[in-house]
Scaffold this motif. Structure first.
Motif, PDB file in Angstrom:
ATOM      1  N   GLU A   1       1.859  -5.079   1.489  1.00 61.03           N
ATOM      2  CA  GLU A   1       1.461  -4.806   0.101  1.00 61.03           C
ATOM      3  C   GLU A   1       0.995  -6.093  -0.582  1.00 61.03           C
ATOM      4  OE1 GLU A   1       4.885  -2.934  -1.614  1.00 61.03           O
ATOM      5  OE2 GLU A   1       4.596  -1.104  -0.449  1.00 61.03           O
ATOM      6  N   LYS A   2       1.656  -7.194  -0.268  1.00 62.54           N
ATOM      7  CA  LYS A   2       1.293  -8.484  -0.871  1.00 62.54           C
ATOM      8  C   LYS A   2      -0.001  -9.025  -0.253  1.00 62.54           C
ATOM      9  CE  LYS A   2       3.508 -12.789  -2.234  1.00 62.54           C
ATOM     10  NZ  LYS A   2       3.245 -12.685  -3.668  1.00 62.54           N
ATOM     11  N   TYR A   3      -0.194  -8.794   1.043  1.00 57.94           N
ATOM     12  CA  TYR A   3      -1.374  -9.274   1.772  1.00 57.94           C
ATOM     13  C   TYR A   3      -2.039  -8.090   2.482  1.00 57.94           C
ATOM     14  CZ  TYR A   3       0.910 -13.758   1.004  1.00 57.94           C
ATOM     15  OH  TYR A   3       1.512 -14.846   0.432  1.00 57.94           O
ATOM     16  N   PRO A   4      -2.862  -7.322   1.774  1.00 58.12           N
ATOM     17  CA  PRO A   4      -3.483  -6.119   2.360  1.00 58.12           C
ATOM     18  C   PRO A   4      -4.295  -6.389   3.620  1.00 58.12           C
ATOM     19  CG  PRO A   4      -3.790  -6.162  -0.020  1.00 58.12           C
ATOM     20  CD  PRO A   4      -3.196  -7.489   0.365  1.00 58.12           C
ATOM     21  N   VAL A   5      -4.752  -7.614   3.802  1.00 57.76           N
ATOM     22  CA  VAL A   5      -5.521  -7.949   4.998  1.00 57.76           C
ATOM     23  C   VAL A   5      -4.689  -7.711   6.274  1.00 57.76           C
ATOM     24  CG1 VAL A   5      -4.900 -10.399   5.052  1.00 57.76           C
ATOM     25  CG2 VAL A   5      -7.110  -9.672   5.959  1.00 57.76           C
ATOM     26  N   LEU A   6      -3.371  -7.619   6.144  1.00 58.28           N
ATOM     27  CA  LEU A   6      -2.486  -7.416   7.300  1.00 58.28           C
ATOM     28  C   LEU A   6      -2.197  -5.940   7.588  1.00 58.28           C
ATOM     29  CD1 LEU A   6       0.037 -10.299   6.588  1.00 58.28           C
ATOM     30  CD2 LEU A   6      -1.782 -10.247   8.300  1.00 58.28           C
ATOM     31  N   LYS A   7      -2.832  -5.057   6.864  1.00 54.17           N
ATOM     32  CA  LYS A   7      -2.565  -3.619   7.022  1.00 54.17           C
ATOM     33  C   LYS A   7      -2.787  -3.155   8.461  1.00 54.17           C
ATOM     34  CE  LYS A   7      -2.324   0.590   4.906  1.00 54.17           C
ATOM     35  NZ  LYS A   7      -1.142   0.983   4.203  1.00 54.17           N
ATOM     36  N   ARG A   8      -3.874  -3.612   9.076  1.00 54.06           N
ATOM     37  CA  ARG A   8      -4.172  -3.204  10.457  1.00 54.06           C
ATOM     38  C   ARG A   8      -3.055  -3.620  11.408  1.00 54.06           C
ATOM     39  NH1 ARG A   8      -8.858  -6.049  13.453  1.00 54.06           N
ATOM     40  NH2 ARG A   8      -7.111  -7.191  14.221  1.00 54.06           N
ATOM     41  N   GLU A   9      -2.567  -4.873  11.268  1.00 54.62           N
ATOM     42  CA  GLU A   9      -1.492  -5.361  12.124  1.00 54.62           C
ATOM     43  C   GLU A   9      -0.194  -4.587  11.864  1.00 54.62           C
ATOM     44  OE1 GLU A   9      -3.679  -7.279  10.582  1.00 54.62           O
ATOM     45  OE2 GLU A   9      -4.568  -8.471  12.189  1.00 54.62           O
ATOM     46  N   TYR A  10       0.036  -4.254  10.595  1.00 59.56           N
ATOM     47  CA  TYR A  10       1.235  -3.492  10.242  1.00 59.56           C
ATOM     48  C   TYR A  10       1.213  -2.123  10.919  1.00 59.56           C
ATOM     49  CZ  TYR A  10       4.395  -0.666   7.362  1.00 59.56           C
ATOM     50  OH  TYR A  10       5.382   0.174   6.932  1.00 59.56           O
ATOM     51  N   ILE A  11       0.083  -1.444  10.846  1.00 58.93           N
ATOM     52  CA  ILE A  11      -0.038  -0.121  11.461  1.00 58.93           C
ATOM     53  C   ILE A  11       0.131  -0.221  12.976  1.00 58.93           C
ATOM     54  CG2 ILE A  11      -1.663   1.764  11.930  1.00 58.93           C
ATOM     55  CD1 ILE A  11      -2.735   1.244   9.022  1.00 58.93           C
ATOM     56  N   LYS A  12      -0.500  -1.222  13.566  1.00 56.35           N
ATOM     57  CA  LYS A  12      -0.353  -1.412  15.019  1.00 56.35           C
ATOM     58  C   LYS A  12       1.110  -1.663  15.382  1.00 56.35           C
ATOM     59  CE  LYS A  12      -4.802  -3.332  16.445  1.00 56.35           C
ATOM     60  NZ  LYS A  12      -5.442  -4.527  17.015  1.00 56.35           N
ATOM     61  N   GLU A  13       1.778  -2.502  14.601  1.00 52.65           N
ATOM     62  CA  GLU A  13       3.170  -2.843  14.909  1.00 52.65           C
ATOM     63  C   GLU A  13       4.074  -1.615  14.804  1.00 52.65           C
ATOM     64  OE1 GLU A  13       6.230  -5.397  16.160  1.00 52.65           O
ATOM     65  OE2 GLU A  13       4.058  -5.492  16.289  1.00 52.65           O
ATOM     66  N   ARG A  14       3.815  -0.776  13.840  1.00 50.92           N
ATOM     67  CA  ARG A  14       4.626   0.442  13.687  1.00 50.92           C
ATOM     68  C   ARG A  14       4.450   1.377  14.875  1.00 50.92           C
ATOM     69  NH1 ARG A  14       4.868   3.277   8.116  1.00 50.92           N
ATOM     70  NH2 ARG A  14       6.436   4.343   9.323  1.00 50.92           N
ATOM     71  N   ASN A  15       3.285   1.325  15.523  1.00 51.80           N
ATOM     72  CA  ASN A  15       3.007   2.207  16.656  1.00 51.80           C
ATOM     73  C   ASN A  15       3.343   1.576  18.005  1.00 51.80           C
ATOM     74  OD1 ASN A  15       2.057   4.304  15.010  1.00 51.80           O
ATOM     75  ND2 ASN A  15       0.049   3.349  14.866  1.00 51.80           N
ATOM     76  N   ASN A  16       3.632   0.270  18.020  1.00 53.15           N
ATOM     77  CA  ASN A  16       3.954  -0.417  19.271  1.00 53.15           C
ATOM     78  C   ASN A  16       5.364  -0.069  19.740  1.00 53.15           C
ATOM     79  OD1 ASN A  16       1.563  -1.833  19.543  1.00 53.15           O
ATOM     80  ND2 ASN A  16       2.325  -3.659  18.511  1.00 53.15           N
ATOM     81  N   LEU A  17       5.504   0.117  21.035  1.00 51.83           N
ATOM     82  CA  LEU A  17       6.839   0.319  21.597  1.00 51.83           C
ATOM     83  C   LEU A  17       7.593  -1.006  21.661  1.00 51.83           C
ATOM     84  CD1 LEU A  17       6.032   2.813  24.497  1.00 51.83           C
ATOM     85  CD2 LEU A  17       7.082   3.311  22.278  1.00 51.83           C
ATOM     86  N   ASN A  18       6.869  -2.063  21.948  1.00 54.09           N
ATOM     87  CA  ASN A  18       7.460  -3.395  21.989  1.00 54.09           C
ATOM     88  C   ASN A  18       6.868  -4.220  20.850  1.00 54.09           C
ATOM     89  OD1 ASN A  18       8.956  -3.006  24.451  1.00 54.09           O
ATOM     90  ND2 ASN A  18       6.985  -3.047  25.497  1.00 54.09           N
ATOM     91  N   PRO A  19       7.713  -4.943  20.116  1.00 56.33           N
ATOM     92  CA  PRO A  19       7.197  -5.726  18.984  1.00 56.33           C
ATOM     93  C   PRO A  19       6.174  -6.760  19.441  1.00 56.33           C
ATOM     94  CG  PRO A  19       9.587  -5.936  19.166  1.00 56.33           C
ATOM     95  CD  PRO A  19       9.128  -5.110  20.307  1.00 56.33           C
ATOM     96  N   TYR A  20       5.042  -6.809  18.767  1.00 50.19           N
ATOM     97  CA  TYR A  20       4.008  -7.785  19.071  1.00 50.19           C
ATOM     98  C   TYR A  20       3.723  -8.659  17.856  1.00 50.19           C
ATOM     99  CZ  TYR A  20      -0.405  -9.778  20.570  1.00 50.19           C
ATOM    100  OH  TYR A  20      -1.407 -10.652  20.891  1.00 50.19           O
ATOM    101  N   TYR A  21       3.552  -8.036  16.699  1.00 49.44           N
ATOM    102  CA  TYR A  21       3.226  -8.764  15.472  1.00 49.44           C
ATOM    103  C   TYR A  21       4.478  -9.132  14.668  1.00 49.44           C
ATOM    104  CZ  TYR A  21      -1.623  -7.432  16.267  1.00 49.44           C
ATOM    105  OH  TYR A  21      -2.869  -7.272  16.812  1.00 49.44           O
ATOM    106  N   LEU A  22       5.642  -8.708  15.105  1.00 46.14           N
ATOM    107  CA  LEU A  22       6.870  -8.928  14.341  1.00 46.14           C
ATOM    108  C   LEU A  22       7.098 -10.404  14.025  1.00 46.14           C
ATOM    109  CD1 LEU A  22       9.416  -7.864  13.022  1.00 46.14           C
ATOM    110  CD2 LEU A  22      10.528  -7.983  15.265  1.00 46.14           C
TER     111      LEU A  22
END
Length: 132
Positions: free
Chosen positions: A95-116
């Protein structure tokens, strides 16, 4: 935004490469504050303790303010009105940095943390900034 990794088994050479990278980045970006995520002593290794000590020495020598945060600190303090979960932390940062929305969505769908790790680093920086 980038996560830097250092592959290979632990050695003095690897420690030196990590430290050279940190010093180079601090010089290049004229870093005045540095935030570290630290792990529980029960989950830490001798080599990680050595690395953290070297980073601390470098920060002191270069007059860089150093803050240390646990994962619990990051979840608890990264955003307001949160249930203190990793997902809440990542959502607040997005929410603070909308440019990270894509990474956030990917991370939520990842089985293993990548962007965490990236989100944890940003949370540490935000908390350190609030403290200053």
């Amino acid at each position: 935004w980038q996560v830097k990794t250092f592959k290979g088994s632990w050695s003095k050479e690897k420690l030196n490469v990590i430290m050279e990278t940190i010093v180079s980045l601090c010089d290049h970006y004229q870093v005045t504050d540095l935030a570290l995520k630290i792990v529980s002593p029960l989950r830490s290794s001798k080599n990680l303790v050595i690395l953290i000590n070297r980073i601390s020495e470098m920060a002191e020598k270069n007059k860089i303010h150093l803050s240390r945060f646990t994962v619990h600190d990051l979840k608890l303090k990264a955003g307001p009105n949160s249930k203190h979960s990793v997902d809440d932390m990542m959502e607040f940062i997005t929410e603070k940095y909308p440019v990270l929305k894509r990474e956030y969505i990917k991370e939520r769908n990842n089985l293993n943390p990548y962007y965490l790790k990236m989100f944890e680093a940003i949370a540490a920086a935000l908390i350190a900034e609030k403290k200053r």
